[in-house]
Design an enzyme around this catalytic site. Structure first.
Site, PDB file in Angstrom:
ATOM      1  N   LEU A 471       0.873  -1.173   0.000  1.00 57.15           N
ATOM      2  CA  LEU A 471       0.000   0.000   0.000  1.00 57.15           C
ATOM      3  C   LEU A 471       0.909   1.221   0.000  1.00 57.15           C
ATOM      4  O   LEU A 471       1.729   1.397   0.907  1.00 57.15           O
ATOM      5  CB  LEU A 471      -0.916   0.002   1.228  1.00 57.15           C
ATOM      6  CG  LEU A 471      -1.743   1.280   1.455  1.00 57.15           C
ATOM      7  CD1 LEU A 471      -2.655   1.556   0.264  1.00 57.15           C
ATOM      8  CD2 LEU A 471      -2.559   1.173   2.746  1.00 57.15           C
ATOM      9  N   GLU A 472       0.760   2.053  -1.021  1.00 56.09           N
ATOM     10  CA  GLU A 472       1.548   3.276  -1.145  1.00 56.09           C
ATOM     11  C   GLU A 472       0.710   4.433  -0.598  1.00 56.09           C
ATOM     12  O   GLU A 472      -0.333   4.774  -1.159  1.00 56.09           O
ATOM     13  CB  GLU A 472       1.907   3.506  -2.613  1.00 56.09           C
ATOM     14  CG  GLU A 472       2.812   4.700  -2.864  1.00 56.09           C
ATOM     15  CD  GLU A 472       3.125   4.870  -4.344  1.00 56.09           C
ATOM     16  OE1 GLU A 472       4.210   5.375  -4.665  1.00 56.09           O
ATOM     17  OE2 GLU A 472       2.277   4.490  -5.191  1.00 56.09           O
ATOM     18  N   ILE A 473       1.153   4.998   0.506  1.00 51.49           N
ATOM     19  CA  ILE A 473       0.434   6.108   1.135  1.00 51.49           C
ATOM     20  C   ILE A 473       1.111   7.408   0.728  1.00 51.49           C
ATOM     21  O   ILE A 473       2.321   7.572   0.932  1.00 51.49           O
ATOM     22  CB  ILE A 473       0.405   5.947   2.668  1.00 51.49           C
ATOM     23  CG1 ILE A 473      -0.334   4.653   3.037  1.00 51.49           C
ATOM     24  CG2 ILE A 473      -0.255   7.148   3.331  1.00 51.49           C
ATOM     25  CD1 ILE A 473      -0.330   4.340   4.515  1.00 51.49           C
TER      26      ILE A 473
END
Length: 719
Positions: A471-473
């Site tokens: 997951l790229e925040i």
């Protein structure tokens, strides 16, 4: 029995039974180690001579964990001392043999993860009782670290369960839950945690009463191997199983990972030459693999992932909001995937779409995913129904004002995303955090008209959401620490490995994969073939080639991303016109059965030759050697990673390597793209990029940071 050190194991005798409770002080999970082996040896010395006990129960004091495996840090210390490692492995195998041969029955009472050396310990017991705790999982994941089981697991597991199933677990590192373990015969019972010890005690007494001097698994197999009739009956089927397993390993790994093949050979030796010969082969293979570059890289990735999963990113005094209600906007592939994962993990979800058919499609997709999980015994059918019941489909914003977090997953159109953001803010929840699942549009642009930009950030999931671990925040300039901490905590709650990146076009992963696909497009436009380009990158270690990847993602989606990136980096981003022409023909890849591959014929492995008609040179193709293809593609990818690092989009090479491995499929056995660059040498990287730029265009000119580092003799990693 003498009391033990509280830092490793506690033991006691009660009502004729010995209880061994594993509890490594200062760790959240139990791991095996040299001190742990020594402690167990001392306990066995006492148990072997104690006339007062009828049996033994082995438990753990840790929440949700039995034993996670051997201490990897200790293993790394043996990399340059094979003799000491060989002695350690032999000592561990001997310990398991002594436990297996104990004159009284031993039962493992398991509540939580039982992996690697923990499962090997449990296999050496006479029976295994586990709980229905969702965290009670079983597996031998050593191949994920470039290793094989080293405590007898290669010999005991194939004798405990069906050979094909054992090979699947050992060769893939796959983990199974308690119910699947029961079905396979790996455990003897699955019970409520509250009665685990009671059932385990009863099992010990039952075994003691029924077979006080019973033979062990290894002895039974030796008897079968010494019987020519039994052996002849089993050999042909066994050979076929091993042959098919070897073919599957080579197909999936491309021969880049030595551990699965060595595991196969070790198991074969155990069946053909006997249990003890198998153990000796296991020890030698394990010792050799620990010292391999693949294992070194994979163990490094393990530690990097642990670091990322523990990284606070924001000040520890900033507490995240608890997310009990999640809103998801858009019931397409990504929105449905996010909603399914959230509901699967216990969150109540409101799922909105603009149309009833779209909403119906999304709910049907979610239902299919949950039913598939139930069929695979990951959850029960009842749990699947409960998870589906957590999702409330809607065509309105009713109930969204109560959601602590809302994730927007609509089309990649900035105006649409801005309009949705305004509608959400109008609901009046001033503390609501709003995340966009955009893959390319800067969060700052989406939030440009926001009343509360501090509550806005990006949460870029990868497809399929239920499988992809990353997951790229995305943190925009005005994103608050509270919003960031909440997104990070919730992402981890969903089981994702999260990297936090700063805002910009394409963020990190999209611009990096864009550079990779862009270079593959140039190779195709220059006359290369679809098969050669994809095959070269698959042999390099990617799960699929770049053109196959475009078909999976969707050529239309890839083109939209390319437009954003080309506009943002137009001074150095040259795009091949051929890919645009193909997209404008209406080719969208697998989803409309028109892409680089021939989906219409039913053989998606064959290229669609009509693609070439839209490209320069037409059907006349030229051979481009695999080394040229791999060099151009991975160096284009590295160059964009270097730009992102230099610009502060990613915070460290570690985050970049986690991103490309777990989000983009960069081959793990190479350790990550920055680490691989260190290995080949930054001087070579810079010289090669200059040469390629002269031949093929400025897009391949080395990033300034690469030139600086090469000139100063620096590396991305100093370990």
């Amino acid at each position: 029995m003498a009391s033990s050190s509280p830092t490793l194991v506690r033991s006691r005798i009660e009502d004729g039974l010995a209880y061994i409770e594993i509890d490594v002080d200062g760790q959240s999970v139990n791991t095996l180690s040299t001190p742990m082996i020594a402690r167990f040896e001392a306990l066995l010395d006492e148990l072997e001579t104690s006339p007062e006990i009828e049996g033994v129960v082995i438990t753990s004091a840790k929440t949700d964990n039995f034993v996670a495996g051997f201490d990897i840090e200790e293993l790394q210390g043996y990399e340059h001392d094979p003799d000491a490692l060989r002695a350690l492995v032999k000592r561990g195998q001997t310990l398991m043999g002594r436990l297996e041969a104990l004159r009284v029955p031993v039962v493992a009472a398991i509540d939580g993860s039982c992996l690697g050396g923990g499962l090997e310990l449990a296999l050496a017991c006479d029976a295994r009782i586990t709980t229905e705790n969702p965290r009670s999982v079983f597996g031998l994941p050593e191949v994920m670290l470039g290793l094989i089981p080293g405590g007898g697991g290669t010999q005991r597991l194939p004798r405990q369960i069906d050979l094909s199933q054992a090979l699947d677990l050992i060769l893939t590192g796959r983990q199974i839950n308690a119910h699947k373990a029961l079905k396979l015969g790996l455990v003897d019972d699955v019970v409520h945690p509250g009665i685990l010890l009671d059932v385990s005690r009863r099992m010990v007494r039952k075994l003691a009463s029924a077979s006080p001097n019973g033979t062990r698994l290894g002895e039974n197999l030796e008897e079968a191997l010494n019987d020519p009739v039994k052996l002849a009956a089993r050999t042909p089927a066994r050979r076929l199983i091993f042959s098919r397993a070897r073919e599957q390993v080579l197909k999936e790994s491309g021969g880049n990972y030595p551990a699965p093949l060595k595991a196969l050979r070790v198991i074969e030796i155990g069946f053909s030459e006997g249990f003890d010969a198998g153990l000796r082969a296991e020890g030698e293979a394990f010792t050799e693999l620990v010292r391999s570059p693949e294992a070194r890289h994979l163990m490094n990735i393990f530690f990097m992932r642990q670091e990322v999963n523990k990284d606070r990113v924001v000040d520890g005094r900033v507490k995240p909001r608890h997310v009990s209600r999640l809103g998801v906007l858009g019931a397409g592939l990504m929105g449905a995937g996010i909603a399914q994962v959230a509901a699967y993990n216990g969150t109540s979800v409101r799922l909105k779409d603009a149309s009833a058919p779209g909403l119906g499609w999304g709910m049907h997709t979610i239902d299919d995913l949950l039913k598939k999980a139930a069929r695979r015994k990951k959850i029960t059918e009842a749990q699947a129904d409960i998870a589906l019941g957590r999702i409330a489909p809607t065509l309105t914003y009713e109930g969204f004002e109560r959601c602590e977090l809302v994730i927007e997953a609509v089309f990649e159109k900035q105006e649409l995303k801005q309009a949705i953001l305004a509608e959400l803010e109008a609901l009046g929840n001033t503390e609501q955090i709003i995340a966009s699942n955009t893959s390319t549009i800067p969060i700052t642009s989406i939030a440009a008209k926001s009343k509360r930009p501090e509550n806005v950030l990006g949460m870029h999931f990868f497809s399929p959401v239920h499988k992809m671990p990353l997951l790229e925040i995305i943190r925009a300039e005005k994103t608050s620490p509270k919003a960031l901490a909440t997104a990070l905590a919730y992402g981890r709650e969903l089981g994702k490995t999260c990297i936090v990146v700063n805002d910009g076009p394409g963020f990190f992963t999209s611009r990096v994969i864009g550079a990779y696909i862009n270079e593959a497009g140039w190779l195709l436009q220059e006359g290369g073939t679809i098969e050669e380009i994809d095959a070269a990158m698959h042999r390099f270690g990617f799960p699929v080639g770049p053109l196959k990847l475009v078909d999976e993602v969707g050529m239309d989606v890839a083109l939209k991303a390319a437009d954003v990136l080309q506009e943002a980096f137009k001074e150095r981003w040259e795009a091949p016109e051929g890919l645009r022409v193909l997209a404008e023909q209406g080719r969208k890849g697998r989803k409309n059965k028109r892409g680089f591959y021939d989906y219409a014929s039913g053989d998606s492995r064959a290229p669609d030759l009509s693609v070439y008609e839209a490209l320069p040179g037409g059907a006349t193709r030229r051979h481009i050697d695999a080394e040229t293809i791999t060099r151009r593609c991975w160096l284009a990818m590295l160059n964009e990673c270097a730009y992102a690092l230099d610009e502060g989009i990613i915070r460290s090479p570690r985050d970049g390597d986690i991103g490309v491995i777990f989000g983009l499929g960069f081959p793990p056995f190479r350790g990550g793209i920055f680490r691989h660059a260190d290995e080949v040498g930054l001087g070579w990287v810079v010289d090669t990029l200059h040469t390629l730029a002269g031949q093929h265009g400025e897009r391949l000119r080395p990033a300034p940071i690469l030139e600086r580092m090469a000139e100063q003799g620096e590396r991305f990693y100093n370990d």
